[in-house]
Design a protein around this motif. Structure first.
Motif, PDB file in Angstrom:
ATOM      1  N   VAL A 127      40.142 -67.671  59.216  1.00  0.00           N
ATOM      2  CA  VAL A 127      40.315 -68.767  58.003  1.00  0.00           C
ATOM      3  C   VAL A 127      38.925 -68.763  57.265  1.00  0.00           C
ATOM      4  N   GLU A 128      39.247 -68.817  56.019  1.00  0.00           N
ATOM      5  CA  GLU A 128      37.909 -68.870  54.926  1.00  0.00           C
ATOM      6  C   GLU A 128      37.586 -70.388  54.787  1.00  0.00           C
ATOM      7  N   PRO A 129      36.583 -70.701  54.777  1.00  0.00           N
ATOM      8  CA  PRO A 129      35.990 -72.063  54.561  1.00  0.00           C
ATOM      9  C   PRO A 129      36.583 -72.793  53.322  1.00  0.00           C
ATOM     10  N   TYR A 130      36.720 -73.975  53.294  1.00  0.00           N
ATOM     11  CA  TYR A 130      37.088 -74.672  52.222  1.00  0.00           C
ATOM     12  C   TYR A 130      36.198 -74.527  50.758  1.00  0.00           C
ATOM     13  N   LEU A 131      36.903 -74.746  49.613  1.00  0.00           N
ATOM     14  CA  LEU A 131      36.124 -74.765  48.488  1.00  0.00           C
ATOM     15  C   LEU A 131      35.024 -75.721  48.931  1.00  0.00           C
ATOM     16  N   SER A 132      35.240 -76.944  49.317  1.00  0.00           N
ATOM     17  CA  SER A 132      34.061 -78.056  49.443  1.00  0.00           C
ATOM     18  C   SER A 132      33.019 -77.659  50.212  1.00  0.00           C
ATOM     19  N   THR A 133      33.256 -76.881  51.089  1.00  0.00           N
ATOM     20  CA  THR A 133      32.065 -76.525  52.167  1.00  0.00           C
ATOM     21  C   THR A 133      31.462 -75.353  51.314  1.00  0.00           C
ATOM     22  N   LYS A 134      31.990 -74.519  50.592  1.00  0.00           N
ATOM     23  CA  LYS A 134      31.168 -73.747  49.832  1.00  0.00           C
ATOM     24  C   LYS A 134      30.524 -74.267  48.809  1.00  0.00           C
ATOM     25  N   LEU A 135      31.009 -75.366  48.049  1.00  0.00           N
ATOM     26  CA  LEU A 135      30.155 -76.285  47.182  1.00  0.00           C
ATOM     27  C   LEU A 135      28.996 -76.907  47.829  1.00  0.00           C
ATOM     28  N   LEU A 136      29.088 -77.380  48.926  1.00  0.00           N
ATOM     29  CA  LEU A 136      27.988 -78.254  49.650  1.00  0.00           C
ATOM     30  C   LEU A 136      26.764 -77.228  50.140  1.00  0.00           C
ATOM     31  N   THR A 137      27.399 -76.117  50.475  1.00  0.00           N
ATOM     32  CA  THR A 137      26.437 -74.888  50.792  1.00  0.00           C
ATOM     33  C   THR A 137      25.675 -74.531  49.393  1.00  0.00           C
ATOM     34  N   GLY A 138      26.266 -74.448  48.210  1.00  0.00           N
ATOM     35  CA  GLY A 138      25.652 -74.092  47.221  1.00  0.00           C
ATOM     36  C   GLY A 138      24.718 -75.198  46.630  1.00  0.00           C
ATOM     37  N   TYR A 139      25.140 -76.410  46.851  1.00  0.00           N
ATOM     38  CA  TYR A 139      24.251 -77.669  46.575  1.00  0.00           C
ATOM     39  C   TYR A 139      23.140 -77.326  47.279  1.00  0.00           C
ATOM     40  N   PHE A 140      22.811 -77.088  48.504  1.00  0.00           N
ATOM     41  CA  PHE A 140      21.560 -76.984  49.201  1.00  0.00           C
ATOM     42  C   PHE A 140      20.829 -75.848  48.625  1.00  0.00           C
ATOM     43  N   SER A 141      21.547 -74.801  48.151  1.00  0.00           N
ATOM     44  CA  SER A 141      20.783 -73.733  47.598  1.00  0.00           C
ATOM     45  C   SER A 141      20.161 -74.189  46.469  1.00  0.00           C
ATOM     46  N   TYR A 142      21.088 -74.908  45.246  1.00  0.00           N
ATOM     47  CA  TYR A 142      20.341 -75.492  44.219  1.00  0.00           C
ATOM     48  C   TYR A 142      19.247 -76.466  44.506  1.00  0.00           C
ATOM     49  N   LEU A 143      19.168 -77.284  45.389  1.00  0.00           N
ATOM     50  CA  LEU A 143      18.216 -78.150  46.085  1.00  0.00           C
ATOM     51  C   LEU A 143      16.906 -77.467  46.229  1.00  0.00           C
TER      52      LEU A 143
END
Length: 256
Positions: A127-143
């Motif tokens: 099961v692939e993670p939801y887009l919302s999970t990927k966006l949260l992970t990306g936000y952490f990287s941005y921070l």
């Protein structure tokens, strides 16, 4: 000639907030989160679903899957955060490292509970993670790349505070709807959060990272932004399971 080495956390070792000011700010932050919780129940679809008597099987399983994925994905960014924290405050880094050590493998607790309701490890991995999970992970990287580690630590405070406040109530409901023998991993996770005082631990790291009024303002903003990203996940979960009636046949207590 001055020493060019600066990112080793030896500057500004005295916290901006003394003990009393830290307690006052924490109370203020907790009040903000309490207000966000009220907004959450009022605006997020099926926000209290897992606290009800009849838990939808698809919703329950998918939430466990996504929780395990979030721990797996976010621990990578949270490990990277340790480097940035250590550059600013070795005291905060020590606290954060201990907190991460306690949380690092908790994905396995949720995977164990999935197995108890018929979802194998292989099925979980498919099961692939939801887009919302990927966006949260990306936000952490941005921070970490552009704003620093404060926002990453703020997320953990939000999650830990809410978990300690609300998780016991949810677990009581799940004992009836899913069966106590099937939620052992979630009980263990909650036990760690409460008994090891994870909200207090994360706050201790925040205190060392806060260097002025601008950081306090940023902290409050981060908590709002994280809530919006978390809401996106639960909206996605709702649409994927409860909305539209496609899982109507599963809208019953999870089989024990």
């Amino acid at each position: 000639m001055s020493n060019r080495v600066v990112n080793v956390g030896y500057q500004n070792r005295t916290p901006f907030l003394n003990a009393a000011a830290s307690a006052q700010l924490r109370a203020e932050i907790d009040q903000q989160i309490d207000q966000q919780i009220e907004e959450w129940y009022a605006t997020v679809p099926a926000a209290a679903h897992l606290e009800g008597k009849n838990v939808d099987s698809a919703y329950y399983k998918r939430n466990l899957i996504e929780t395990a994925w979030r721990i797996r994905l976010l621990r990578v960014a949270e490990s990277k955060a340790l480097t940035e924290i250590a550059k600013r405050s070795p005291e905060a880094a020590q606290v954060w490292a201990n907190y991460e050590q306690e949380e690092m493998l908790h994905d396995e607790l949720f995977i164990d509970d999935l197995a108890k309701v018929g979802v194998s490890r292989e099925e979980f991995l498919s099961v692939e993670p939801y887009l919302s999970t990927k966006l949260l992970t990306g936000y952490f990287s941005y921070l970490l790349d552009h704003e620093g580690p404060l926002g990453v630590v703020a997320y953990s405070y939000l999650v830990e505070y809410v978990n300690v406040k609300l998780e016991p109530r949810k677990l009581v409901a799940l004992k009836d709807s899913v069966g106590e023998s099937n939620i052992g991993g979630q009980i263990s996770h909650s036990h760690t959060d409460i008994n090891d005082d994870h909200p207090g631990e994360v706050w201790a790291a925040l205190r060392f990272l806060i260097r002025g009024d601008d950081d306090i303002a940023a902290l409050k903003k981060y908590l709002q932004e994280h809530q919006r990203l978390l809401a996106q996940y639960f909206e996605e979960l709702y649409q994927d399971t409860l909305a539209g009636g496609e899982h109507a046949e599963q809208k019953e207590a999870v089989a024990v």
